[in-house]
Design an enzyme around this catalytic site. Structure first.
Site, mmCIF file in Angstrom:
data_model
loop_
_atom_site.group_PDB
_atom_site.id
_atom_site.type_symbol
_atom_site.label_atom_id
_atom_site.label_comp_id
_atom_site.label_asym_id
_atom_site.label_seq_id
_atom_site.Cartn_x
_atom_site.Cartn_y
_atom_site.Cartn_z
ATOM 1 N N ARG A 125 4.281 7.387 -8.057
ATOM 2 C CA ARG A 125 4.919 6.613 -7.012
ATOM 3 C C ARG A 125 6.346 6.270 -7.418
ATOM 4 O O ARG A 125 6.618 6.034 -8.596
ATOM 5 C CB ARG A 125 4.113 5.319 -6.961
ATOM 6 C CG ARG A 125 4.090 4.582 -5.729
ATOM 7 C CD ARG A 125 3.175 3.360 -5.927
ATOM 8 N NE ARG A 125 3.342 2.560 -4.752
ATOM 9 C CZ ARG A 125 2.774 2.853 -3.587
ATOM 10 N NH1 ARG A 125 1.951 3.877 -3.497
ATOM 11 N NH2 ARG A 125 3.006 2.119 -2.528
ATOM 12 N N GLU A 141 0.069 5.217 6.931
ATOM 13 C CA GLU A 141 -0.638 4.284 7.793
ATOM 14 C C GLU A 141 0.435 3.577 8.633
ATOM 15 O O GLU A 141 1.395 3.028 8.083
ATOM 16 C CB GLU A 141 -1.399 3.262 6.945
ATOM 17 C CG GLU A 141 -2.208 2.338 7.814
ATOM 18 C CD GLU A 141 -2.939 1.245 7.052
ATOM 19 O OE1 GLU A 141 -2.894 1.236 5.810
ATOM 20 O OE2 GLU A 141 -3.556 0.407 7.739
ATOM 21 N N LYS A 190 4.963 -2.023 2.051
ATOM 22 C CA LYS A 190 5.133 -2.471 3.431
ATOM 23 C C LYS A 190 4.720 -3.924 3.595
ATOM 24 O O LYS A 190 5.296 -4.658 4.382
ATOM 25 C CB LYS A 190 4.323 -1.556 4.361
ATOM 26 C CG LYS A 190 4.990 -0.205 4.554
ATOM 27 C CD LYS A 190 4.128 0.711 5.399
ATOM 28 C CE LYS A 190 3.015 1.291 4.566
ATOM 29 N NZ LYS A 190 2.145 2.208 5.302
HETATM 30 P P1 ATP Z 1 2.850 0.686 0.903
HETATM 31 O O1 ATP Z 1 2.139 0.179 -0.315
HETATM 32 O O2 ATP Z 1 4.317 0.573 0.850
HETATM 33 O O3 ATP Z 1 2.264 0.154 2.175
HETATM 34 P P2 ATP Z 1 1.250 2.974 1.161
HETATM 35 O O4 ATP Z 1 0.981 3.881 0.025
HETATM 36 O O5 ATP Z 1 0.183 2.043 1.604
HETATM 37 O O6 ATP Z 1 2.598 2.239 0.875
HETATM 38 P P3 ATP Z 1 1.094 4.821 3.300
HETATM 39 O O7 ATP Z 1 1.622 4.620 4.645
HETATM 40 O O8 ATP Z 1 -0.380 4.839 3.121
HETATM 41 O O9 ATP Z 1 1.768 3.732 2.412
HETATM 42 O O10 ATP Z 1 1.734 6.086 2.582
HETATM 43 C C1 ATP Z 1 2.019 7.323 3.166
HETATM 44 C C2 ATP Z 1 2.290 8.289 2.064
HETATM 45 O O11 ATP Z 1 3.471 7.901 1.362
HETATM 46 C C3 ATP Z 1 1.153 8.326 1.066
HETATM 47 O O12 ATP Z 1 0.865 9.647 0.737
HETATM 48 C C4 ATP Z 1 1.686 7.553 -0.100
HETATM 49 O O13 ATP Z 1 1.113 7.980 -1.265
HETATM 50 C C5 ATP Z 1 3.202 7.828 -0.014
HETATM 51 N N1 ATP Z 1 3.952 6.738 -0.612
HETATM 52 C C6 ATP Z 1 3.932 5.438 -0.295
HETATM 53 N N2 ATP Z 1 4.712 4.711 -1.118
HETATM 54 C C7 ATP Z 1 5.266 5.593 -1.981
HETATM 55 C C8 ATP Z 1 6.154 5.486 -3.092
HETATM 56 N N3 ATP Z 1 6.645 4.305 -3.472
HETATM 57 N N4 ATP Z 1 6.496 6.615 -3.744
HETATM 58 C C9 ATP Z 1 6.019 7.793 -3.365
HETATM 59 N N5 ATP Z 1 5.173 7.969 -2.349
HETATM 60 C C10 ATP Z 1 4.778 6.897 -1.663
HETATM 61 MG MG MG Z 2 -1.301 1.334 2.275
#
Ligand code: ATP
Ligand code: MG
Length: 758
Positions: free
Chosen positions: A262, A35, A272
């Site tokens: 994760r 996102e 983020k």
């Molecule tokens: P955040 O909580 O940091 O905003 P998110 O999961 O909301 O992370 P996205 O932009 O939706 O972030 O994630 C893009 C991809 O990266 C998704 O497939 C997510 O599962 C993966 N991802 C995000 N954070 C991690 C992490 N700490 N370890 C592994 N994969 C991750």
């Molecule tokens: Mg998110």
């Protein structure tokens, strides 16, 4: 470079191979679906390595798709940062960057189709009632009366929603699945909501936006994705993913969702949202601050893409969440640079040395690499009678194991001669300002016939040719292993040294250069601030793991934390027993614990019993999530050292302690202090808080005068802050918290400090 060097296959690759073998898919198609609401971090790097890595390994392809269904938080600058990160890591996405917003018309049509099938309805219940009707983990939900609407009415309302005829929140579109489902997510999940907001790409074309659960699977399907890989917290969403595709009759090659653990790293925050708080709060200089775990931060600090890839590869792909030690990442970069980068000399805190018996000057030929590195190259190192050494490489009254220059002990100047002390010169305050020494002509490095024994070689620079540089010494941003927020920021995470001296060969007009500064660490020419007039070098990482030492010391004093860490780093995960798995499921689905905490509790019978009693016997009962954190951290630590019988506190007291944090009577920091007291005395937490006056101070009128006092004591920093150095916010917050013994409510302090410093 191999992107998956490990020989044994991970579980995702095993699935992919089976699917290819059984001809389920002709080609492997993955996607990385961020996102665009923040800069990508090292967790994303992990996901990038998995998605692009698997596509590469099986000759498939990987799409880059911006999951842009939330108009209020997204922005093009984040899209650019995501593209940069992937390119920098060395991967290529297939075709153009894709956007979920491009599929809005198709996704809308699928929604209409569901309505026509009687599988979706417009609900007009208000939010609160909707929550009530959803039921709980123990109680089935009930369907809203609007679920009875006719297909025609639903079609009509949905179209009106799309045409902007309703206000935000007036109606939603829901799937008609099962209000009694054990998986709460399946209780008629929302598919669309009204949002009158400008979208950074779609503009004002839409005022209804699809929810993640509806848009994601369909976007995967539209793109022909075969393996939709995501993190564990989406495990419960898998049922919706399948329901949407199955109900719409979308058959193979339709995608299937697979989850992995994760990545979490200690001494780091990694979401983020939390990173945005640090950026907006001015605790760091921006998204690319070298202390942040963002890809832009690592890039600016001087990490190489290779080091990040090898780190991601080394930690493996697990099915249970765990915490990785940040030392492992630091090891990866050290390991990558060790044999790659030239070794040069820089003096951070210069002390002048005059060599009385040396006349004239000479140019030494000094190799860039030690003998055991299979790389060649050397530079000219000017030498004369005036040089600078590191201030702490001389001691007048040294302890026994001090190996450098002293009045009685000679030392070698690296690549040059041995010098012997003659005299020390001090200023009126007694501060050493110069050393007078002599050198031994026959002790030249490589040609030494002097027979003089020295115990070490130190770095130095020649006075006239040395160049003044700024060196930024970065350290971990947080001083706590599991940081909670600004109050855990390491006040020494950045030290700026304005007047370091460096040998002339290091000054370069080539961007993107890294060096090892002998005995100091690895450094990188700052890609943004480095100029010819003012060269700036960032410390990438030290030569050894200095935290490990500190940690060991701490561990000796208190707990076996580091031992626990060792077990966790180890990527290998022992499968859970049936009972443990059941508990784990209950914790994650019913009680809402994150998988890491659920994992810790489920695997430890004593701990889970303790948790259970605490949850059920405490009155009023504490929030299960907060309690689980307390039990899996504090209580677990005690139980590592003692048996259950030897504990002085009981589950009910732990419940009460958690409740006090929950009600903001005490801060979580103070809770730790109270806990320590409970460990020692077994006293009730309420009593301890009362006796010691630990109640959290949230009243602004009590906090304000303390801030005033801190500001009064630090006029320089106030001026600096007002002149634009907003990084000092953390300093002020820290001082205020300190002044109140940690009792001030950090949230309130943060807000007030911000206001007062304006
Ligand atoms: P955040 O909580 O940091 O905003 P998110 O999961 O909301 O992370 P996205 O932009 O939706 O972030 O994630 C893009 C991809 O990266 C998704 O497939 C997510 O599962 C993966 N991802 C995000 N954070 C991690 C992490 N700490 N370890 C592994 N994969 C991750
Ligand atoms: Mg998110």
């Amino acid at each position: 470079m191999s992107k998956s060097s490990s020989d044994s296959k991970d579980f995702l690759r095993t699935i992919v191979e089976q699917d290819l073998k059984s001809s389920k898919y002709a080609e492997v198609v993955t996607r990385f679906p961020p996102e665009p609401n923040g800069f990508p971090h090292i967790g994303h790097a992990k996901s990038i390595c998995i998605n692009f890595g698997i596509a590469d390994d099986y000759a498939g392809h990987c799409n880059l798709r911006m999951d842009d269904t939330n108009p209020t938080t997204e922005d093009t600058k984040y899209v650019e940062a995501l593209k940069d990160a992937i390119e920098w890591l060395g991967f290529e996405w297939e075709g153009n960057v894709r956007f979920t917003s491009d599929y809005f018309p198709k996704i809308y049509d699928y929604a209409v189709e569901l309505i026509k099938m009687g599988k979706a309805y417009v609900d007009s219940t208000d939010e609160e009632e909707m929550r009530e009707l959803r039921g709980t983990v123990k109680e089935a939900g009930r369907r809203s009366k609007y679920a009875e609407r006719s297909i025609e009415e639903n079609l009509d309302l949905f179209e009106k929603m799309k045409n902007g005829e309703f206000k935000d929140g007036e109606h939603v579109l829901r799937a008609k699945i099962d209000m009694t489902a054990a998986n709460m997510k399946m209780r008629d999940p929302l598919l669309y909501r009204i949002r009158h907001a400008h979208h950074f790409r779609a503009g004002d074309a839409w005022c209804i936006y699809p929810m993640y659960d509806f848009a994601h699977g369909l976007s995967d399907y539209i793109e022909g994705v075969s393996h939709s890989i995501c993190t564990l917290e989406f495990e419960n969403n898998r049922d919706i993913y399948n329901w949407v595709l199955d109900t719409l009759g979308l058959t193979l090659p339709r995608p299937y969702q697979h989850e992995f653990a994760r990545l979490g790293i200690n001494y780091t925050v990694m979401s983020k949202r939390k990173l945005l708080e640090l950026v907006d709060g001015g605790q760091v200089s921006g998204w690319d601050d070298p202390r942040l775990p963002t890809i832009a931060g690592y890039k600016r600090r001087g990490y190489t893409p290779e080091s990040i890839l090898s780190f991601c590869d080394g930690i493996g792909i697990a099915k249970a969440n765990s915490m990785v030690d940040v030392a492992q990442l630091e090891f990866s970069i050290r390991d990558d640079l060790n044999t790659k980068v030239p070794r040069v000399m820089c003096v951070l805190d210069p002390l002048k040395v005059t060599i009385g018996n040396y006349e004239g000057s000479e140019e030494l030929d000094a190799s860039y690499y030690p003998d055991d590195v299979p790389k060649e190259g050397s530079r000219i190192l000017p030498f004369s009678k005036e040089i600078y050494i590191e201030r702490d490489d001389f001691m007048e009254n040294p302890p026994k194991d001090y190996f450098r220059l002293t009045p009685k002990q000679a030392v070698r100047l690296k690549h040059a001669y041995i010098i012997t002390f003659k005299e020390v010169i001090k200023d009126a305050d007694g501060k050493i300002v110069e050393i007078k020494a002599v050198y031994h002509p026959e002790s030249k490095s490589g040609l030494d016939t002097s027979g003089i024994k020295v115990k070490s070689a130190i770095q130095w620079v020649e006075a006239k040719t040395a160049k003044r540089v700024e060196v930024r010494l970065y350290d971990r941003l947080f001083k706590e292993e599991a940081p909670e927020g600004v109050e855990d920021i390491n006040p020494d995470s950045l030290k700026v040294i304005k007047n370091a001296l460096i040998e002339p060969a290091v000054i370069t007009d080539k961007p993107d250069v890294r060096f090892q500064f002998e005995r100091q660490g690895y450094f990188y020419a700052d890609p943004i601030d480095y100029t010819d007039e003012k060269p700036v070098f960032n410390k990438i990482v030290g030569l050894k793991d200095s935290w490990n030492k500190k940690e060991k010391k701490k561990a000796k004093e208190s707990t076996s934390k580091s031992q626990e860490k060792k077990v966790q780093i180890d990527g290998e995960v022992v499968p859970m027993s049936e009972v443990q798995q059941k508990l784990y499921d209950k914790y994650t689905t019913e009680l809402g614990l994150n998988s890491e905490v659920a994992n810790t509790l489920a695997r430890d019978e004593t701990l889970s019993n303790f948790y259970y009693e605490s949850l059920n016997l405490s009155e009023p009962s504490p929030n299960p999530v907060g309690l689980a954190n307390m039990v899996s951290n504090e209580v677990a630590r005690e139980l590592k050292e003692k048996s259950l019988d030897a504990l002085k506190f009981n589950p009910i007291q732990i419940g009460a302690l958690t409740k006090m944090v929950e009600n903001e009577i005490i801060s979580s920091k103070i809770a730790k202090q109270v806990f320590e007291e409970m460990v020692k005395t077994g006293e009730n937490p309420t009593q301890i808080v009362e006796d010691k006056g630990l109640v959290q101070i949230s009243d602004p009128s009590k906090i304000a005068p303390i801030i005033d006092e801190v500001m009064e004591k630090n006029p320089d920093n106030v001026a600096k802050f007002r002149a634009g150095n907003t990084k000092l916010l953390g300093f002020f917050v820290g001082q205020v918290l300190k002044a109140t013994g940690g009792k001030a409510n950090p949230k309130v302090v943060n807000t007030l400090v911000n206001e007062k410093l304006k």
